[in-house]
Enzyme design. Structure first.
Site, short mmCIF file in Angstrom:
data_model
loop_
_atom_site.label_atom_id
_atom_site.label_comp_id
_atom_site.label_asym_id
_atom_site.label_seq_id
_atom_site.Cartn_x
_atom_site.Cartn_y
_atom_site.Cartn_z
N SER A 53 96.47 54.37 60.00
CA SER A 53 96.82 54.93 61.30
C SER A 53 98.31 55.19 61.33
O SER A 53 99.06 54.74 60.45
CB SER A 53 96.43 53.99 62.45
OG SER A 53 97.48 53.13 62.80
N TYR A 57 100.35 44.60 62.53
CA TYR A 57 99.42 45.73 62.47
C TYR A 57 100.01 46.85 61.62
O TYR A 57 99.33 47.42 60.76
CB TYR A 57 99.14 46.23 63.89
CG TYR A 57 98.21 47.43 63.94
CD1 TYR A 57 96.88 47.32 63.55
CD2 TYR A 57 98.66 48.67 64.39
CE1 TYR A 57 96.03 48.41 63.60
CE2 TYR A 57 97.81 49.76 64.44
CZ TYR A 57 96.49 49.63 64.05
OH TYR A 57 95.65 50.71 64.10
#
Length: 327
Positions: free
Chosen positions: A159, A185
Site C-alpha cells: 500500500s 504498518y
C-alpha cells in the site's frame, strides 16, 4: 538505480474494477490461493478469479466466518491458516502440496493495519510478522507448487502506507525505539514491496514472477478498525452523512476498484515478461525521483513509488533477514 518502474500504459485506470481487468481471460485449469480471501478486497479477488474459472483456495484463521462469506462461491476451498503461527503456515502448505496441484496464482491479501503493539510467540512485532514474515514463509513452503506451474504469479498487497516508513533493519520489532502503529504498518508495507522485488529476481528463471500493489484506500473493509475516529475524519474519507467517499482520482475506491490491481497483476497478459514492480491503478507505478519526493508527498493523489520501496539491495537484505527470522 535501473528499474522497470515505468507505466505501460495499460489502458486501465483508478476507477477500473476487477471484473473489467479480467474480462476475456479464462482461468480454467488454473489454481489460485488468496490469503484474506474472505473479506474486503481479498474476497472480491477470490470471487473474480473463481468467476473466471480458477480453482480457488482461501486460507483462513476463522474457518466459520470464511465459509459463511464464501457460501455463494461453490467449490472454493477453505483451509486453516494463521499467518502469525509458523506451524500453521507449514501445515497449510503441507496440505496443499499433498494435493499434487501446481499453484499458478498466489495473492497475499491478508493483513492488519496500525494495531496496538502486539508480539507473536517469537517476540516479533505483529504487523511485520503478519503482513510480511507469514507470507514470506508461506511462499517458501509453497515453492515446489509455484515452480511446477511453469508460469506462476505472486501478488503482494502492499500500500501507499510505505510513506510512513521503510524497513528499520536495526530494530525491526520496536525493541529499542518507541512503538508507533503507523510506522510499524509502513515498515510492513515496504517489506511487502521489497519481498516482491527479490522474489521475482530469484524466481523468474523458474517462471515465477512477483508484483506488489497499492489497492487504494477502501475504508469499508474493516482494515482500519484500529485507527482512531479523529484520524479517519481528518483523512476526509467519509462525507457529511457518514458514508464512505468514492473518488478513485483521490484513491478513495470501492472494493471492486480496490481489488482490480491485484487481479490485473495476477492475470493480465500485458505483464508477460515483467516482474518485481510496484503497481497501482492497474498499471506499473512511475518511480518518484528523490528530488521530486517532497512535492510527491504533498500530492496524495499523485501515482508513484519511492526508490527505497523497490531498491534491489534492500530487497536482498530483507530476504536474508527473513530467512533467519523464519528459519
Amino acid at each position: 538505480m535501473t528499474t522497470a518502474q515505468h507505466p505501460l500504459p495499460s489502458g486501465f485506470g483508478a476507477a477500473t474494477t476487477a471484473e473489467e481487468v479480467i474480462k476475456g481471460i479464462d482461468l480454467t485449469g488454473r489454481v489460485a490461493i488468496v490469503t484474506g480471501g474472505y473479506s474486503g478486497i481479498g474476497l472480491e479477488t477470490a470471487r473474480v478469479l473463481h468467476g473466471a474459472g480458477a480453482e480457488v483456495v482461501v486460507p483462513a484463521r476463522d474457518l466459520e466466518r470464511a465459509r459463511a462469506a464464501l457460501k455463494e462461491l461453490p467449490g472454493v476451498e477453505v483451509e486453516r491458516l494463521d499467518l502469525l503461527d509458523p506451524a500453521s503456515v507449514d501445515a497449510f502448505a503441507k496440505t496443499f502440496l499433498a494435493s499434487g496441484r501446481p499453484l499458478h496464482i498466489l495473492v497475499n491479501s491478508a493483513g492488519i493495519m496500525a494495531t496496538p503493539l502486539t508480539r507473536d510467540a517469537r517476540g516479533y512485532e505483529a504487523q511485520f510478522a503478519t503482513n510480511h514474515l507469514g507470507h514470506f514463509q508461506l511462499v517458501a513452503r509453497l515453492w515446489p507448487a509455484l515452480a511446477a506451474a511453469e508460469g506462476a504469479r505472486v501478488v503482494a498487497v502492499s500500500s501507499r502506507g510505505f510513506r510512513f516508513g521503510g524497513v528499520d533493519f536495526d530494530d525491526l520489532h520496536f525493541e529499542h525505539r518507541p512503538y508507533e502503529p503507523f510506522a510499524a504498518y509502513g515498515q510492513s508495507k515496504t517489506a511487502n514491496a521489497l519481498f516482491a522485488v527479490e522474489l521475482d529476481r530469484r524466481g523468474k528463471d523458474q517462471g515465477v514472477r512477483a508484483f506488489s500493489v497499492h489497492p487504494g484506500t477502501i475504508i469499508d473493509t474493516g482494515l482500519a478498525k484500529h485507527v482512531s475516529a479523529e484520524v479517519i475524519e481528518a483523512a476526509g474519507v467519509y462525507d457529511e452523512h457518514g458514508r464512505p467517499v468514492r473518488d478513485p482520482a483521490r484513491q478513495l475506491k470501492s472494493v471492486p476498484q480496490g481489488a482490480a490491481t491485484s487481479v490485473w497483476c495476477a492475470t493480465s497478459p500485458q505483464l508477460a515478461g515483467l516482474g518485481g514492480v510496484y503497481c497501482e491503478n492497474c498499471d506499473v507505478s512511475p518511480l518518484v525521483a528523490e528530488a521530486d519526493e517532497p512535492a510527491w508527498r504533498a500530492g496524495a493523489e499523485t501515482p508513484g513509488v519511492l526508490p527505497y520501496v523497490v531498491d534491489p539491495a534492500a530487497a536482498a537484505r530483507l530476504w536474508e533477514v527473513s530467512e533467519r527470522l523464519t528459519a
